[in-house]
Design a protein around this motif. Structure first.
Motif, PDB file in Angstrom:
ATOM      1  N   PRO A 310       0.816  -1.222   0.000  1.00 11.46           N
ATOM      2  CA  PRO A 310       0.000   0.000   0.000  1.00 11.46           C
ATOM      3  C   PRO A 310       0.850   1.271   0.000  1.00 11.46           C
ATOM      4  O   PRO A 310       0.397   2.314  -0.509  1.00 11.46           O
ATOM      5  CB  PRO A 310      -0.829  -0.110   1.286  1.00 11.46           C
ATOM      6  N   GLU A 311       2.072   1.217   0.515  1.00  8.50           N
ATOM      7  CA  GLU A 311       2.924   2.408   0.488  1.00  8.50           C
ATOM      8  C   GLU A 311       3.308   2.762  -0.947  1.00  8.50           C
ATOM      9  O   GLU A 311       3.308   3.938  -1.324  1.00  8.50           O
ATOM     10  CB  GLU A 311       4.173   2.193   1.338  1.00  8.50           C
ATOM     11  N   LEU A 312       3.650   1.785  -1.755  1.00  4.96           N
ATOM     12  CA  LEU A 312       3.943   2.086  -3.152  1.00  4.96           C
ATOM     13  C   LEU A 312       2.696   2.601  -3.862  1.00  4.96           C
ATOM     14  O   LEU A 312       2.783   3.545  -4.669  1.00  4.96           O
ATOM     15  CB  LEU A 312       4.488   0.846  -3.870  1.00  4.96           C
ATOM     16  N   MET A 313       1.550   2.028  -3.565  1.00  4.09           N
ATOM     17  CA  MET A 313       0.305   2.535  -4.145  1.00  4.09           C
ATOM     18  C   MET A 313       0.091   4.004  -3.751  1.00  4.09           C
ATOM     19  O   MET A 313      -0.295   4.841  -4.581  1.00  4.09           O
ATOM     20  CB  MET A 313      -0.885   1.698  -3.671  1.00  4.09           C
ATOM     21  N   ARG A 314       0.361   4.338  -2.497  1.00  2.84           N
ATOM     22  CA  ARG A 314       0.204   5.730  -2.042  1.00  2.84           C
ATOM     23  C   ARG A 314       1.113   6.659  -2.830  1.00  2.84           C
ATOM     24  O   ARG A 314       0.681   7.729  -3.306  1.00  2.84           O
ATOM     25  CB  ARG A 314       0.534   5.834  -0.552  1.00  2.84           C
ATOM     26  N   ILE A 315       2.355   6.279  -2.992  1.00  4.85           N
ATOM     27  CA  ILE A 315       3.309   7.128  -3.708  1.00  4.85           C
ATOM     28  C   ILE A 315       2.891   7.287  -5.173  1.00  4.85           C
ATOM     29  O   ILE A 315       2.907   8.406  -5.729  1.00  4.85           O
ATOM     30  CB  ILE A 315       4.724   6.532  -3.599  1.00  4.85           C
ATOM     31  N   LEU A 316       2.521   6.191  -5.798  1.00  4.22           N
ATOM     32  CA  LEU A 316       2.159   6.249  -7.215  1.00  4.22           C
ATOM     33  C   LEU A 316       0.915   7.089  -7.442  1.00  4.22           C
ATOM     34  O   LEU A 316       0.832   7.839  -8.435  1.00  4.22           O
ATOM     35  CB  LEU A 316       1.946   4.838  -7.763  1.00  4.22           C
ATOM     36  N   MET A 317      -0.038   7.007  -6.531  1.00  5.75           N
ATOM     37  CA  MET A 317      -1.285   7.771  -6.718  1.00  5.75           C
ATOM     38  C   MET A 317      -1.171   9.192  -6.177  1.00  5.75           C
ATOM     39  O   MET A 317      -1.450  10.162  -6.892  1.00  5.75           O
ATOM     40  CB  MET A 317      -2.446   7.031  -6.048  1.00  5.75           C
ATOM     41  N   ASP A 318      -0.744   9.336  -4.923  1.00  6.66           N
ATOM     42  CA  ASP A 318      -0.763  10.650  -4.278  1.00  6.66           C
ATOM     43  C   ASP A 318       0.371  11.545  -4.751  1.00  6.66           C
ATOM     44  O   ASP A 318       0.191  12.754  -4.924  1.00  6.66           O
ATOM     45  CB  ASP A 318      -0.677  10.500  -2.761  1.00  6.66           C
ATOM     46  N   ASP A 319       1.551  10.958  -4.952  1.00  2.99           N
ATOM     47  CA  ASP A 319       2.707  11.774  -5.323  1.00  2.99           C
ATOM     48  C   ASP A 319       2.941  11.822  -6.821  1.00  2.99           C
ATOM     49  O   ASP A 319       3.397  12.847  -7.345  1.00  2.99           O
ATOM     50  CB  ASP A 319       3.974  11.232  -4.642  1.00  2.99           C
ATOM     51  N   GLU A 320       2.647  10.718  -7.511  1.00  7.48           N
ATOM     52  CA  GLU A 320       2.941  10.662  -8.944  1.00  7.48           C
ATOM     53  C   GLU A 320       1.709  10.854  -9.817  1.00  7.48           C
ATOM     54  O   GLU A 320       1.841  10.956 -11.042  1.00  7.48           O
ATOM     55  CB  GLU A 320       3.611   9.324  -9.275  1.00  7.48           C
ATOM     56  N   GLY A 321       0.523  10.880  -9.219  1.00  5.93           N
ATOM     57  CA  GLY A 321      -0.689  11.196  -9.969  1.00  5.93           C
ATOM     58  C   GLY A 321      -1.244  10.094 -10.835  1.00  5.93           C
ATOM     59  O   GLY A 321      -2.056  10.355 -11.725  1.00  5.93           O
ATOM     60  N   LEU A 322      -0.855   8.853 -10.604  1.00  3.26           N
ATOM     61  CA  LEU A 322      -1.392   7.754 -11.394  1.00  3.26           C
ATOM     62  C   LEU A 322      -2.775   7.347 -10.886  1.00  3.26           C
ATOM     63  O   LEU A 322      -3.109   7.535  -9.721  1.00  3.26           O
ATOM     64  CB  LEU A 322      -0.469   6.530 -11.318  1.00  3.26           C
ATOM     65  N   GLY A 323      -3.577   6.808 -11.782  1.00  4.08           N
ATOM     66  CA  GLY A 323      -4.851   6.238 -11.389  1.00  4.08           C
ATOM     67  C   GLY A 323      -4.670   4.880 -10.747  1.00  4.08           C
ATOM     68  O   GLY A 323      -3.591   4.274 -10.816  1.00  4.08           O
ATOM     69  N   TRP A 324      -5.745   4.379 -10.119  1.00  3.30           N
ATOM     70  CA  TRP A 324      -5.651   3.118  -9.388  1.00  3.30           C
ATOM     71  C   TRP A 324      -5.177   1.973 -10.271  1.00  3.30           C
ATOM     72  O   TRP A 324      -4.270   1.222  -9.902  1.00  3.30           O
ATOM     73  CB  TRP A 324      -6.991   2.764  -8.753  1.00  3.30           C
ATOM     74  N   GLU A 325      -5.761   1.800 -11.434  1.00  5.62           N
ATOM     75  CA  GLU A 325      -5.442   0.643 -12.270  1.00  5.62           C
ATOM     76  C   GLU A 325      -3.981   0.632 -12.686  1.00  5.62           C
ATOM     77  O   GLU A 325      -3.312  -0.405 -12.617  1.00  5.62           O
ATOM     78  CB  GLU A 325      -6.349   0.638 -13.517  1.00  5.62           C
ATOM     79  N   ASP A 326      -3.453   1.780 -13.111  1.00  4.58           N
ATOM     80  CA  ASP A 326      -2.039   1.837 -13.494  1.00  4.58           C
ATOM     81  C   ASP A 326      -1.128   1.600 -12.291  1.00  4.58           C
ATOM     82  O   ASP A 326      -0.119   0.892 -12.386  1.00  4.58           O
ATOM     83  CB  ASP A 326      -1.722   3.188 -14.135  1.00  4.58           C
ATOM     84  N   ALA A 327      -1.485   2.205 -11.157  1.00  2.00           N
ATOM     85  CA  ALA A 327      -0.673   2.036  -9.955  1.00  2.00           C
ATOM     86  C   ALA A 327      -0.676   0.580  -9.508  1.00  2.00           C
ATOM     87  O   ALA A 327       0.371   0.039  -9.110  1.00  2.00           O
ATOM     88  CB  ALA A 327      -1.196   2.938  -8.837  1.00  2.00           C
TER      89      ALA A 327
END
Length: 821
Positions: A310-327
């Motif tokens: 979930p930490e990588l998901m947080r970074i990819l979505m919150d910091d890098e702006g990716l959507g859920w599916e890509d993250a």
């Protein structure tokens, strides 16, 4: 590199002057160790920089091995050997009048792990570097180890293990690479400062990195705290302590809520710091984050680092702006997970409210992972609510970390063949049915260079004299020893080497405990964490039985035995600590009984760790691997003892099965109920031990010795053990396997009398032990899970050491260590 003895001597003396302003005659052993270790540091600097440069230049995928434990042991000897100057420098030190062993003993065992999990992680890092694989470790820089074990009046007493009281010369503080870790609740922002340790490849130019994170207050907060009112300052001090606690001690006491919360906070601290660094490096080196899974593999060693998902998901979505599916696609393709337990009750889980309060954003992501996964299950198994509830990541008020690790990884592996089958058919059965392609086996391995070349130089030299030295690079070549198994001259030399190692251990025991050991006796060794499933209690019952027999007949014809135990019990594990008390009580009684102590001795060696293992393992004749079938995931002490010439007495559990397959059933002594027999006879809940107790007079007599006053135990001292054996659930089958265990020991006694047969079996065990080298295991991980390839590190390379250039235009060159993070 100092490859001339006279140059080394001059450099050593000059380093003493530079570091401590002392001459060779004035300096203490510790100061001389400092000088020697610092010269090793000098020798690897270029290799380390060149390794990071080459990784960045080739843009090869790199592996990051996340583990709550690393147990490397002392590093001086290993590092000297790996850079290829050990023998030369040792000779030079001798010519200076210095004993290399005295200097080596100045280094403490790093308190970064507890047992098999941490030692496995260290072996894997060593093998990665030896194979030239781009792989690094990520852990916590604990100020204190688990604890220092003292045995006082037979009891385990825990004392702080302040292993870092002196400066650790192997680490490099990298404050410029620090990251901020944010918590909810009572903790807010913590600065994670990395300390890098070099992992030096054997006989090559590779130097990988073990990055350990230390928790500190951010500098800006430190400035603010200095101007607070007294009341606020007191709160600030408490906050400072809570921050520093994150990297203070391995495995905080989880008997209390504060300790449990701290454990969870430590796990998040580790993964957040590590994942942030990896993302930063991939962005800088590869120009973006979308190719993360192609450039980085993150491996979760057991469930402790599962929050990395979930930490990588947080970074990819919150910091890098990716959507859920890509993250999620990137995340699932980046992570792989090794499970290390077959016992469902040992699978880590956390109360939802604890996770939610400490890590609110992380819990939101875990909740969403669970919701989406359950919807996927509903589509495939409509209406099967029981299955969905059993597989959910969050259910019945808990976050199930193993489920999170399985759902968020592309690969899930066990660590022995039987363990993997139990995962597939029982513990994680529903997940295997849902996604069978995720599951695979990777049997554990050990670093043969550490556990044979380094810790048993006598045997190592003899092997090289017999078959050449290619086995050091290709451990399967140990199989060539098979040709010497029947050679009487070979057997006598092997026997002499074992005797030499037994003398070394006997001297240690006599010097430490005042107990004289017969080196002609069978050294019967059980060294591992003290736990009910590992069944040190079964071994203790066997000793009571033998003592009873010897008291009844002092002339009983048995080969003398020395029973050697070592291991720590968790501070809150009352039953395990009572087993330690029992073993030490038996030692006190038996070792002081002149009627029997020429036939039997018992020794419990306190504060077991890597350095002690390096003394005990080469001296062992018998390796006790007696866990209840179906409870030990793999084991690695079985491999180390086998490699050093000990005969395995073992249940068909963990890697014991694969040792049996390797050497043949005639060259191991198996005993006890199998997993299938236990299930057939008792079901999954275990057998009622009272049936055995009531129907087996020999069992009843031995168990009654715990409470009947025959032996001089304190009143009620061991009632907890008696109740466990007689009135417990029988899950660990101590009484059911008792007769079979005695029969196995009779076989040992008979076999040891036949010298030719014994040393043939020992030779065959050593010859097959190369199959259990971690080189082989790591290569399997690299090929089939991590998808990483070796990178050749050239000795001469256009690198930042040799050509400065404009560093900002050359990816990765500003950063040494951890794949140039």
């Amino acid at each position: 590199m100092l490859t001339d003895k006279e140059q080394f001597k001059a450099a050593f003396v000059n380093r003493l002057l530079a570091l401590h302003r002392k001459t060779l005659e004035e300096a203490s052993l510790g100061e001389k160790y400092d000088a020697l270790a610092s010269l090793v540091r000098d020798s690897i600097g270029r290799r380390w920089v060149n390794t990071d440069y080459q990784y960045a230049k080739t843009a090869e995928k790199q592996l990051y091995y996340f583990s709550i434990e690393f147990l490397p042991g002392r590093l001086l000897d290993q590092n000297l050997r790996n850079i290829g100057v050990r023998d030369l420098w040792v000779e030079a030190l001798n010519e200076l009048g210095l004993d290399y062993g005295d200097l080596e003993n100045q280094e403490p065992d790093a308190g970064l792990g507890n047992g098999g999990l941490g030692r496995l992680a260290a072996c894997f890092l060593d093998s990665m570097a030896a194979l030239g694989l781009p792989g690094h470790g990520c852990g916590i820089r604990y100020q204190y180890g688990l604890f220092e074990q003292k045995i006082i009046d037979g009891n385990q007493i825990e004392q702080p293990d302040n292993w870092m009281k002196n400066f650790n010369l192997w680490e490099y503080r990298r404050e410029d690479k620090a990251v901020k870790v944010k918590f909810g609740g009572h903790l807010n922002t913590v600065l994670a400062v990395p300390y890098d340790l070099p992992i030096i490849g054997f006989a090559n130019n590779t130097v990988n990195t073990l990055r350990l994170w230390s928790a500190e207050l951010p500098r800006d907060l430190t400035v603010i705290l200095s101007s607070l009112t007294p009341d606020d300052a007191n709160k600030a001090v408490q906050h400072k302590y809570s921050v520093e606690a994150l990297s203070q001690i391995l495995y905080p006491d989880d008997r209390y809520q504060e300790g449990r919360t701290l454990r969870l906070a430590q796990e998040y601290f580790l993964v957040s710091a590590g994942v942030q660094s990896i993302v930063r490096y991939v962005k800088k080196t590869h120009g973006g984050i979308t190719h993360l899974a192609e450039k980085a593999a993150i491996h979760i060693n057991d469930t402790h680092p599962a929050l990395a998902i979930p930490e990588l998901m947080r970074i990819l979505m919150d910091d890098e702006g990716l959507g859920w599916e890509d993250a999620w696609r990137i995340t699932a393709n980046t992570f792989s997970y090794t499970n290390h337990t077959v016992m469902p009750e040992a699978l880590e889980k956390w109360p939802v409210d604890t996770v939610q309060n400490l890590l609110p954003r992380i819990y939101e992501i875990i909740h969403e992972i669970n919701e989406r996964f359950c919807r996927e299950l509903w589509k495939r198994y409509p209406g099967d609510w029981d299955r969905i509830a059993a597989m959910a990541v969050t259910a019945y008020g808990y976050v199930k970390m193993a489920h999170l690790a399985v759902v968020g990884s592309h690969s899930v592996n066990g660590v022995s063949k039987i363990h993997t089958e139990i995962l597939k058919q029982d513990v994680l059965k529903l997940f295997y049915q849902h996604a069978p392609s995720k599951f695979n086996n990777k049997t554990n391995g050990i670093n043969h260079r550490r556990w044979l070349v380094e810790d048993n130089p006598q045997l190592s030299r003899f092997i090289t004299e017999t078959i050449g030295d290619n086995w050091i690079f290709r451990p399967v070549d140990l199989g060539r020893l098979t040709a010497s198994a029947d050679n009487p001259e070979f057997q006598q030399k092997l026997k002499a080497i074992k005797r030499e190692r037994k003398i070394i251990l006997a001297r240690y025991i006599n010097g430490k405990y005042g107990v004289e050991i017969d080196v002609n006796s069978i050294f019967d060794v059980q060294i591992k964490r003290i736990h009910a499933y590992k069944r040190q209690l079964l071994n203790a019952l066997r000793i009571i039985d033998l003592y009873d027999r010897l008291k009844a007949n002092p002339d009983l014809d048995v080969i003398p035995r020395t029973f050697i135990f070592a291991g720590k019990a968790a501070p809150g594990y009352v039953l395990a600590k009572k087993v330690i008390k029992l073993i030490n009580t038996l030692a006190k009684v038996i070792n002081n009984d002149a009627a029997v102590n020429n036939k039997i001795k018992v020794v419990f060696i306190e504060n077991y760790g890597v350095s002690l293992a390096e003394i005990i393992i080469p001296a062992a004749d018998v390796s006790e691997q007696i866990s209840t079938a179906g409870t030990e995931a793999s084991g690695t002490s079985n491999m180390k003892l086998m490699m050093n010439g000990a005969l395995t007495v073992g249940t068909m559990d963990g890697a014991n099965i694969e040792i049996k397959e390797a050497v043949g059933i005639e060259n191991i002594i198996p005993f006890g109920l199998s997993v299938e027999e236990i299930i057939s006879v008792c079901g999954y809940s275990g057998c009622d031990p009272r049936t055995v107790y009531n129907n087996n007079p020999r069992v009843r007599q031995v168990v009654d010795r715990l409470v009947d006053g025959t032996l001089p135990f304190a009143a009620d001292e061991f009632h907890i053990l008696y109740d466990h054996l007689v009135y417990g659930d029988g899950h660990f089958m101590e009484l059911n396997d008792f007769d079979a265990f005695l029969a196995a020991q009779e076989k040992v006694d008979i076999l040891f009398r036949d010298e030719k047969a014994w040393w043939k079996i020992i030779t065959l065990n050593i010859s097959k032990s190369g199959l259990f080298s971690s080189d082989y295991t790591v290569n399997e991980y690299a090929r089939h899970i991590w998808r990483i390839r070796p990178v050749e590190i050239k000795d001469k390379l256009e690198s930042p050491v040799e050509k400065v250039g404009d560093a900002k235009d050359r990816p990765g060159l500003n950063n040494v260590g951890f794949g140039a993070l």
